[in-house]
Design a protein around this motif. Structure first.
Motif, PDB file in Angstrom:
ATOM      1  N   ARG A 696       0.832  -1.206   0.000  1.00 35.57           N
ATOM      2  CA  ARG A 696       0.000   0.000   0.000  1.00 35.57           C
ATOM      3  C   ARG A 696       0.868   1.259   0.000  1.00 35.57           C
ATOM      4  N   ALA A 697       1.972   1.227   0.726  1.00 32.20           N
ATOM      5  CA  ALA A 697       2.884   2.372   0.702  1.00 32.20           C
ATOM      6  C   ALA A 697       3.476   2.559  -0.692  1.00 32.20           C
ATOM      7  N   HIS A 698       3.752   1.446  -1.351  1.00 32.90           N
ATOM      8  CA  HIS A 698       4.380   1.477  -2.668  1.00 32.90           C
ATOM      9  C   HIS A 698       3.438   1.987  -3.752  1.00 32.90           C
ATOM     10  N   VAL A 699       2.183   1.564  -3.716  1.00 35.69           N
ATOM     11  CA  VAL A 699       1.265   1.915  -4.806  1.00 35.69           C
ATOM     12  C   VAL A 699       0.326   3.054  -4.459  1.00 35.69           C
ATOM     13  N   ALA A 700       0.112   3.318  -3.173  1.00 32.88           N
ATOM     14  CA  ALA A 700      -0.907   4.305  -2.789  1.00 32.88           C
ATOM     15  C   ALA A 700      -0.387   5.350  -1.813  1.00 32.88           C
ATOM     16  N   SER A 701       0.931   5.359  -1.548  1.00 33.55           N
ATOM     17  CA  SER A 701       1.559   6.412  -0.732  1.00 33.55           C
ATOM     18  C   SER A 701       1.050   6.444   0.707  1.00 33.55           C
ATOM     19  N   GLU A 702       0.590   5.309   1.224  1.00 34.63           N
ATOM     20  CA  GLU A 702       0.061   5.280   2.578  1.00 34.63           C
ATOM     21  C   GLU A 702       1.188   4.982   3.567  1.00 34.63           C
ATOM     22  N   PRO A 703       1.415   5.844   4.555  1.00 30.59           N
ATOM     23  CA  PRO A 703       2.453   5.558   5.548  1.00 30.59           C
ATOM     24  C   PRO A 703       2.166   4.235   6.260  1.00 30.59           C
ATOM     25  N   ILE A 704       3.223   3.556   6.651  1.00 36.27           N
ATOM     26  CA  ILE A 704       3.062   2.274   7.336  1.00 36.27           C
ATOM     27  C   ILE A 704       2.869   2.492   8.830  1.00 36.27           C
ATOM     28  N   MET A 705       3.741   3.271   9.416  1.00 38.08           N
ATOM     29  CA  MET A 705       3.685   3.592  10.844  1.00 38.08           C
ATOM     30  C   MET A 705       3.068   4.980  10.946  1.00 38.08           C
ATOM     31  N   ARG A 706       1.814   5.064  11.388  1.00 35.54           N
ATOM     32  CA  ARG A 706       1.039   6.305  11.256  1.00 35.54           C
ATOM     33  C   ARG A 706       0.758   6.925  12.616  1.00 35.54           C
ATOM     34  N   PRO A 707       1.011   8.223  12.756  1.00 35.23           N
ATOM     35  CA  PRO A 707       0.514   8.904  13.954  1.00 35.23           C
ATOM     36  C   PRO A 707      -1.006   8.856  13.965  1.00 35.23           C
ATOM     37  N   LEU A 708      -1.586   8.930  15.135  1.00 38.66           N
ATOM     38  CA  LEU A 708      -3.035   8.790  15.239  1.00 38.66           C
ATOM     39  C   LEU A 708      -3.786   9.837  14.430  1.00 38.66           C
ATOM     40  N   TRP A 709      -3.220  11.053  14.316  1.00 42.65           N
ATOM     41  CA  TRP A 709      -3.944  12.108  13.609  1.00 42.65           C
ATOM     42  C   TRP A 709      -4.132  11.773  12.132  1.00 42.65           C
ATOM     43  N   VAL A 710      -3.259  10.941  11.568  1.00 41.47           N
ATOM     44  CA  VAL A 710      -3.407  10.555  10.166  1.00 41.47           C
ATOM     45  C   VAL A 710      -4.635   9.675   9.982  1.00 41.47           C
ATOM     46  N   GLU A 711      -4.844   8.748  10.891  1.00 45.18           N
ATOM     47  CA  GLU A 711      -5.971   7.822  10.783  1.00 45.18           C
ATOM     48  C   GLU A 711      -7.258   8.421  11.335  1.00 45.18           C
ATOM     49  N   PHE A 712      -7.125   9.390  12.253  1.00 51.20           N
ATOM     50  CA  PHE A 712      -8.288  10.033  12.862  1.00 51.20           C
ATOM     51  C   PHE A 712      -8.134  11.557  12.752  1.00 51.20           C
ATOM     52  N   PRO A 713      -8.185  12.076  11.519  1.00 55.85           N
ATOM     53  CA  PRO A 713      -7.874  13.487  11.287  1.00 55.85           C
ATOM     54  C   PRO A 713      -8.885  14.470  11.866  1.00 55.85           C
ATOM     55  N   ASP A 714     -10.049  13.984  12.263  1.00 48.38           N
ATOM     56  CA  ASP A 714     -11.087  14.875  12.794  1.00 48.38           C
ATOM     57  C   ASP A 714     -11.222  14.781  14.304  1.00 48.38           C
ATOM     58  N   GLU A 715     -10.246  14.170  14.955  1.00 46.84           N
ATOM     59  CA  GLU A 715     -10.266  14.065  16.412  1.00 46.84           C
ATOM     60  C   GLU A 715      -9.101  14.850  16.990  1.00 46.84           C
ATOM     61  N   LEU A 716      -9.404  15.982  17.560  1.00 49.53           N
ATOM     62  CA  LEU A 716      -8.395  16.884  18.079  1.00 49.53           C
ATOM     63  C   LEU A 716      -7.505  16.204  19.107  1.00 49.53           C
ATOM     64  N   GLU A 717      -8.055  15.249  19.861  1.00 53.53           N
ATOM     65  CA  GLU A 717      -7.292  14.583  20.916  1.00 53.53           C
ATOM     66  C   GLU A 717      -6.114  13.783  20.364  1.00 53.53           C
ATOM     67  N   THR A 718      -6.148  13.445  19.084  1.00 54.90           N
ATOM     68  CA  THR A 718      -5.075  12.632  18.508  1.00 54.90           C
ATOM     69  C   THR A 718      -3.893  13.463  18.023  1.00 54.90           C
ATOM     70  N   PHE A 719      -4.069  14.779  17.895  1.00 57.72           N
ATOM     71  CA  PHE A 719      -3.096  15.578  17.155  1.00 57.72           C
ATOM     72  C   PHE A 719      -1.721  15.621  17.830  1.00 57.72           C
ATOM     73  N   GLY A 720      -1.684  15.501  19.145  1.00 52.99           N
ATOM     74  CA  GLY A 720      -0.401  15.601  19.839  1.00 52.99           C
ATOM     75  C   GLY A 720       0.114  14.288  20.388  1.00 52.99           C
ATOM     76  N   VAL A 721      -0.523  13.169  20.042  1.00 51.13           N
ATOM     77  CA  VAL A 721      -0.128  11.868  20.588  1.00 51.13           C
ATOM     78  C   VAL A 721       1.099  11.355  19.852  1.00 51.13           C
ATOM     79  N   GLU A 722       2.129  10.931  20.590  1.00 47.99           N
ATOM     80  CA  GLU A 722       3.328  10.414  19.951  1.00 47.99           C
ATOM     81  C   GLU A 722       3.930   9.216  20.688  1.00 47.99           C
ATOM     82  N   ASP A 723       3.267   8.717  21.738  1.00 47.07           N
ATOM     83  CA  ASP A 723       3.775   7.538  22.427  1.00 47.07           C
ATOM     84  C   ASP A 723       3.082   6.263  21.972  1.00 47.07           C
ATOM     85  N   GLU A 724       2.154   6.390  21.028  1.00 47.73           N
ATOM     86  CA  GLU A 724       1.501   5.250  20.406  1.00 47.73           C
ATOM     87  C   GLU A 724       1.197   5.616  18.965  1.00 47.73           C
TER      88      GLU A 724
END
Length: 924
Positions: A696-724
């Protein structure tokens, strides 16, 4: 910038607006003048590390200055040419250069995968001093103002980004060397009181770094520009720094620095540049993601200042004062030592859109060979062939899978790359056959410095063909690195890259075989006695370009040449594997990177997560950190926790420096050996999922290891999370990074989500923080409801043993009782997936009690006898009365099942469903 005159504006339209017979163009041009200038100066600081040269860093001392040239006693402003392009995929490009420079200024080549496809920008309206340009759809517009010069990028919601809003555009123009100016000109200039000014200017033409003097032949040539992001408070990107994932505000002297350096045991929470750089950042807010790609390979600084949102502000004093909401704004200032302003504005609107826009410019992550996703064992250095054999046998004895043995610089004859130490490694082919029989591989190191030795064929041939970087006096640049006095291959020269690639042929690289792959280290480049442990900026490269222009892209070119060499070695049939320490934008096309010389401390384990997340969102998904820490001796608990974290990160390698204690996984007692074994085996069980993510990263440019804000872009609580983080879209991983931890707080996002512990199958609703008890054997991993994760049900000695092993499917139901997932499969090593469409891409879906395996891409074909033998369904609320399978051949079979009401889990075993054919499982 002077006010645009109608004749100048009309001339721009005449030049760039197409006639009806010509191909539409996308460029608009205007002349502007540089007004504000910031001068780069450098200072040395920091103690000398034991066994290393002094660490050096840079600060930029700024002073506003009108950019003018004194010439025959006259003052005049240097005209600049500004060009705006529209590029397919909602991308805008801004280029600013001197209209008539004394000589060409450096424009970064080879990073863009092709000439961007442009779209026609339409002039919506125009009046004196301004211009409005729109893309064909009309929902994105550029408002260009002449006086003062400013560009607003506007969407339907309003202004998203302003360029030069703060008036910090500056552009130091190239000048005729002082010594070439005539006596007459000097005499005329002396008629004015300019002695102090001339003295200041002269100091900027030469800068001292200890014993080194950096002479700028055409004077200082730095550039800069500010970008104001309206409504944005969260910024990410610009690797590589040992810093938080979310970019921080910068103060005086605290700018993020992009300057590739060999920094041994780098400090954490430091904005200094280390081994690689990607001049690209992303801004995110609710409803919109933007990207800024500053294409410049010289030393670059980035200043960030965020003004948070204020709910109300008074617009006037008094009892009837009006109140008005004020949006947040983040100002970003880019500054580079040389080159031109060449910036790409990626307008999203979603994170996924920005990832695709960036990859359309610089390329996607290369599809790796499957073996490289297994575990790699390395140290500086395994001593000899007997040592390699013993370590290899140790993995088998302790039933720990691994795929790749690594050899550092000591395997060579006196640090001469492409050679073998005849005493330590007298029969490298035999050693590689030992590994081949175990279906394992070998990686060896190849650095850019070449030992000065006329009897060393690589040096002699490169010397004969003038393939080395030159010093400013015209001779070969000489610096000290591992072999002693060395010359450095000029990888910016296409002929050098072609020649270097040829060195990997079996006939040229004696003792190599087709299971040998490459590790590029020290390619910042590292120069032990150079300024900041790197090459002098006035060294000369191909095309007569100074090193200052292209420093950050040097390692990129070596990895490019190495990857091409491995491909040519197989006559274009086999995928390469190349790990590099130094990198630039676009390095993802050529292989993997790692975070360099980290330290065996808990803080380095913890900081590795945001460092890897930052690499992933800037296009480089195949990345990792040295497990256990390169420097120092980790305690057993730290080593176990690092293996557990590394098993869920894209590149998984254990590595240690030469003066550390041996730390193979079985040297810390049976209990710790068991825990490390379990972590590595979890990695191997998930290989089908890993490989599908890389596809998927190769053909569709999808990051493999994703910060939560990438997968949940409309949840403000995810924007600063970096320990998971999310591994793909299905797994949430929260590594344990604190000593003696007994509980971790795990944030489970999504108000409509459900999350399942992958070990206990316990489940939680989303949008909450859960306290998870942890012991030393606990790796907190959660599967997202609504996903199907493919696994291998058996583990082999390496990936090669597991090709025909059966699959399992872990189906985690959403709150609506549905789930989807996919599996990508090919031969794992060749380019046949690309050239001959030899692959399988399968889709799994669960709905209304039916699990379906169907084809996701009809163009692919690949014969596979693998079967799905096990299926687990998590979150099934009711015990079924029957389970049957329906195959494409028309055979229906009843299936035995086990149901656990307490865990709401259904388990099907001893199945025999071919992975490559259509079938259904009906649960009633």
């Amino acid at each position: 910038m002077k006010q645009l005159r109608s004749d100048a504006r009309n001339r721009a339209h005449q030049i760039w607006m197409p006639s009806k017979e010509k191909q539409p163009q996308s460029r608009r041009t205007h002349r502007i003048s540089a007004q504000d200038s910031t001068w780069p100066r450098r200072e040395l600081r920091g103690p000398t590390s034991k066994g290393k040269l002094p660490r050096m860093s840079a600060t930029w001392l700024s002073r506003p200055r009108t950019l003018r040239t004194r010439w025959n006693g006259l003052h005049f402003q240097v005209p600049l040419l500004a060009e705006v392009y529209g590029i397919e995929g909602n991308i805008f490009r801004l280029k600013i250069n001197e209209e008539t420079p004394l000589k060409p200024r450096y424009e970064v080549p080879d990073v863009l995968i092709s000439k961007p496809s442009t779209v026609r920008l339409l002039s919506c309206s125009t009046d004196t001093g301004s211009l409005v340009l729109a893309d064909g759809k009309g929902n994105l517009k550029c408002h260009i103002t002449a006086n003062p010069f400013k560009i607003d990028l506007v969407s339907e919601e309003g202004v998203m980004m302003s360029i030069n809003l703060l008036g910090q555009l500056y552009f130091e123009h190239l000048q005729i060397p002082l010594k070439q100016r005539t006596t007459k000109e000097n005499e005329e200039d002396a008629s004015t009181d300019t002695s102090q000014q001339n003295q200041e200017d002269l100091g900027l033409w030469e800068e001292k770094f200890g014993k080194f003097v950096d002479v700028k032949v055409n004077g200082p040539a730095s550039i800069g520009l500010d970008f104001s992001l309206h409504g944005f408070e969260y910024l990410y990107g610009i690797p590589q720094h040992a810093e938080s994932h979310q970019l921080k505000n910068t103060g005086d002297g605290e700018a993020y620095r992009l300057y590739n350096l060999d920094v041994y045991g780098y400090k954490i929470h430091d904005k200094m540049g280390i081994y690689g750089s990607v001049p690209y950042l992303l801004a995110h807010k609710l409803g919109r993601t933007l990207g800024i790609f500053w294409l410049n390979s010289s030393e670059t600084l980035v200043e960030i200042n965020t003004e948070p949102a204020v709910k109300y502000t008074l617009t006037q004093m008094g009892p009837v004062a009006a109140k008005q909401e004020v949006r947040s704004r983040t100002d970003v200032r880019w500054m580079s030592e040389s080159g031109i302003i060449d910036v790409y504005l990626l307008t999203g609107p979603t994170p996924s859109d920005v990832f695709k826009q960036y990859s359309s410019l610089t390329g996607t992550q290369a599809m790796p060979p499957l073996f490289s996703l297994g575990y790699h064992q390395c140290r500086w250095n395994y001593e000899n062939e007997q040592d390699v054999k013993a370590v290899d046998a140790g993995f088998d004895k302790h039933d720990i899978p691994y795929d790749v043995m690594w050899l550092d610089i000591e395997h060579t004859e006196g640090k001469r790359y492409f050679t073998w130490d005849k005493k330590r490694f007298p029969n490298p082919e035999r050693m590689q056959e030992l590994l081949r029989n175990k279906k394992r591989k070998l990686v060896v190191i190849s650095d850019p410095h070449i030992k000065i030795d006329p009897d060393y064929s690589v040096y002699a041939k490169a010397k004969e063909q003038d393939f080395f970087v030159r010093n400013h006096e015209g001779g070969d640049f000489e610096g000290v690195c591992w072999p002693g006095l060395s010359c450095y291959l000029d990888f910016t020269n296409p002929k050098v890259r072609e020649w270097y690639s040829s060195l990997f042929t079996f006939s040229a690289y004696q003792g190599s075989t087709d299971i040998l792959y490459i590790w590029n280290d020290m390619n910042e480049p590292s120069v032990f006695r150079g300024p900041e442990l790197t090459m002098q900026k006035n060294a000369i490269h191909h095309g007569n370009w100074e090193h200052r222009e292209l420093h950050n892209i040097y390692g990129f070119y070596q990895q490019m040449a190495t990857a091409e060499g491995l491909i040519q070695r197989s006559k274009g049939k086999e995928r390469p594997f190349v790990l590099t320490r130094s990198f630039f934008a676009g390095s993802q096309k050529y292989g993997a990177v790692w975070t360099g010389d980290n330290t065996a401390e808990w803080s380095y384990l913890k900081i590795s997560i945001p460092m890897l997340l930052t690499l992933n969102v800037t296009g480089i998904s195949f990345c990792g950190a040295d497990v256990g820490g390169f420097i120092g001796n980790p305690e057993a608990e730290l080593l176990v926790r690092w293996y557990q974290a590394g098993a869920y990160q894209p590149f998984f390698r254990g590595h240690a420096t030469m003066n550390t204690k041996r730390r193979e996984p079985w040297l810390f007692g049976e209990e710790h050996t068991r825990l490390i074994r379990e972590a590595i085996r979890e990695r191997y069980a998930l290989l089908p999922y890993w490989y599908s993510l890389f596809y998927r990263a190769h053909v569709a440019s999808e990051p493999i290891m994703r910060p939560l804000w990438v997968e949940f872009p409309d949840e403000l609580e995810t924007f600063g999370v970096e320990d998971e983080y999310m591994l793909g879209s299905a797994l949430l991983v929260h590594p344990v990074t604190e000593p003696k931890a007994t509980v971790v707080d795990v944030f489970l996002p999504g108000p409509n989500e459900v999350w399942y512990d992958t070990k206990t199958f316990a489940h939680w609703e989303g949008a909450c923080t859960v306290k998870i008890p942890v012991a030393l054997d606990t790796i907190p991993v959660f599967q997202r409801g609504g996903s199907v994760v493919p696994i291998k049900t058996r583990i082999g000695k390496s990936t090669g043993w597991m090709t025909d092993f059966p699959y399992g499917l872990r189906v985690a139901l959403s709150t609506k009782g549905s789930a989807v997932g996919e599996l990508y499969l090919d031969d794992g090593h060749s380019f046949k997936y690309l050239h001959e469409k030899q692959f399988l891409h399968r889709k799994f879906s669960f709905s209304s009690g039916v699990l379906t395996n169907s084809c996701a891409d009809e163009s692919g074909h690949y014969p596979s006898e693998c079967v799905v033998e096990q299926i687990s369904v998590l979150g099934l609320r009711k015990q079924p009365s029957s389970v049957t399978t329906h195959s494409s051949d028309g055979n229906d079979r009843s299936v035995a099942f086990a149901y656990c009401a307490r865990k709401a889990t259904l388990t099907l075993e001893k199945l025999s469903l071919n992975i490559g054919t259509d079938w259904e499982v009906h649960i009633k």
